[in-house]
Write an enzyme that holds these catalytic residues in place. Sequence first.
Site, PDB file in Angstrom:
ATOM      1  N   GLY A  43     -25.050  23.577 -50.276  1.00  0.00           N
ATOM      2  CA  GLY A  43     -24.142  23.802 -51.401  1.00  0.00           C
ATOM      3  C   GLY A  43     -23.895  22.621 -52.326  1.00  0.00           C
ATOM      4  N   ASP A 102     -12.937  24.856 -47.299  1.00  0.00           N
ATOM      5  CA  ASP A 102     -12.232  26.131 -47.189  1.00  0.00           C
ATOM      6  C   ASP A 102     -11.350  26.064 -45.931  1.00  0.00           C
ATOM      7  OD1 ASP A 102     -11.475  28.773 -47.431  1.00  0.00           O
ATOM      8  OD2 ASP A 102     -13.402  29.608 -46.844  1.00  0.00           O
ATOM      9  N   LYS A 130     -10.249  24.262 -51.659  1.00  0.00           N
ATOM     10  CA  LYS A 130      -9.601  25.575 -51.593  1.00  0.00           C
ATOM     11  C   LYS A 130      -8.526  25.484 -50.519  1.00  0.00           C
ATOM     12  CE  LYS A 130     -12.543  29.220 -51.374  1.00  0.00           C
ATOM     13  NZ  LYS A 130     -13.227  30.367 -50.697  1.00  0.00           N
ATOM     14  N   ARG A 164     -26.744  30.214 -56.750  1.00  0.00           N
ATOM     15  CA  ARG A 164     -26.544  28.765 -56.775  1.00  0.00           C
ATOM     16  C   ARG A 164     -26.905  28.184 -58.139  1.00  0.00           C
ATOM     17  NH1 ARG A 164     -25.800  27.033 -51.384  1.00  0.00           N
ATOM     18  NH2 ARG A 164     -26.975  28.174 -49.818  1.00  0.00           N
TER      19      ARG A 164
HETATM   20  P1  IMP Z   1     -15.205  25.742 -44.105  1.00  0.00           P
HETATM   21  O1  IMP Z   1     -15.827  25.299 -42.814  1.00  0.00           O
HETATM   22  O2  IMP Z   1     -14.464  27.051 -43.951  1.00  0.00           O
HETATM   23  O3  IMP Z   1     -14.368  24.701 -44.783  1.00  0.00           O
HETATM   24  O4  IMP Z   1     -16.396  26.178 -45.013  1.00  0.00           O
HETATM   25  C1  IMP Z   1     -17.005  25.389 -45.889  1.00  0.00           C
HETATM   26  C2  IMP Z   1     -18.323  26.003 -46.279  1.00  0.00           C
HETATM   27  O5  IMP Z   1     -18.211  27.426 -46.472  1.00  0.00           O
HETATM   28  C3  IMP Z   1     -18.720  25.423 -47.611  1.00  0.00           C
HETATM   29  O6  IMP Z   1     -19.478  24.254 -47.443  1.00  0.00           O
HETATM   30  C4  IMP Z   1     -19.476  26.577 -48.236  1.00  0.00           C
HETATM   31  O7  IMP Z   1     -20.821  26.520 -47.829  1.00  0.00           O
HETATM   32  C5  IMP Z   1     -18.829  27.822 -47.675  1.00  0.00           C
HETATM   33  N1  IMP Z   1     -17.811  28.382 -48.596  1.00  0.00           N
HETATM   34  C6  IMP Z   1     -16.471  28.377 -48.442  1.00  0.00           C
HETATM   35  N2  IMP Z   1     -15.847  28.974 -49.480  1.00  0.00           N
HETATM   36  C7  IMP Z   1     -16.831  29.349 -50.326  1.00  0.00           C
HETATM   37  C8  IMP Z   1     -16.821  30.011 -51.612  1.00  0.00           C
HETATM   38  O8  IMP Z   1     -15.789  30.373 -52.192  1.00  0.00           O
HETATM   39  N3  IMP Z   1     -18.048  30.216 -52.165  1.00  0.00           N
HETATM   40  C9  IMP Z   1     -19.216  29.848 -51.570  1.00  0.00           C
HETATM   41  N4  IMP Z   1     -19.264  29.213 -50.389  1.00  0.00           N
HETATM   42  C10 IMP Z   1     -18.080  28.971 -49.761  1.00  0.00           C
HETATM   43 MG    MG Z   2     -21.440  23.935 -47.943  1.00  0.00          MG
END
Ligand code: IMP
Ligand code: MG
Length: 175
Positions: A43, A102, A130, A164
């Site tokens: 990403g 996230d 987020k 992307r």
């Molecule tokens: P976390 O482990 O929940 O913090 O997830 C982080 C990963 O989830 C990021 O590096 C993204 O790859 C994916 N992700 C989380 N939210 C989004 C979003 O709104 N759009 C796209 N990918 C997301």
């Molecule tokens: Mg990511």
Amino acid sequence: MVATPHKILFSREQIAAEVNRLGQEISQDYGDREIILIGVLKGSFLFIADLIREIDSPAVVDFVRLASYGSDTQSSGIIEFRKELEMPIRDRDCIIVEDIIDSGYTLECLYHKLLLQQPRSLKICTLIDKRGRREVAIDADYVGIRMEDGFIIGYGLDQDERYRNLPDIHLVEDV
Ligand code: IMP
Ligand code: MG
């Protein structure tokens, strides 16, 4: 699911302005010290490409590849390492470069794993913070844009590997 024209949430101009600001902040903080920018694939590939060009300090790049199991839009908290760092980071100044935080599981896992390699410093830079769905207490040192909740695509961010390549960041309203 096909995500046809979704509303632009963050425009390419807004993204560029934030990336520029982050580059300036980082350059001020590090000065002449060399930074290892650690991009989290996939990403962050566009973000790190733009960010490194806004950094005046000496900088080198490495990547890790992580995947979190779960649905398209929800992290499970189980993180798999698919690619490790190639550079030694012991006694080096490092910044993890993420597209989005996230739940925070991915970053928490990576952060603690990298700390074991004893970098001189380890900071976190994320384009998007987020905040609404955070499940672990982890905060970025450098934040581009803050948002509460919602699933976004574009500028490196995917939905099932697609979108992307969109230059702006769009809100997906039907997930
Ligand atoms: P976390 O482990 O929940 O913090 O997830 C982080 C990963 O989830 C990021 O590096 C993204 O790859 C994916 N992700 C989380 N939210 C989004 C979003 O709104 N759009 C796209 N990918 C997301
Ligand atoms: Mg990511």
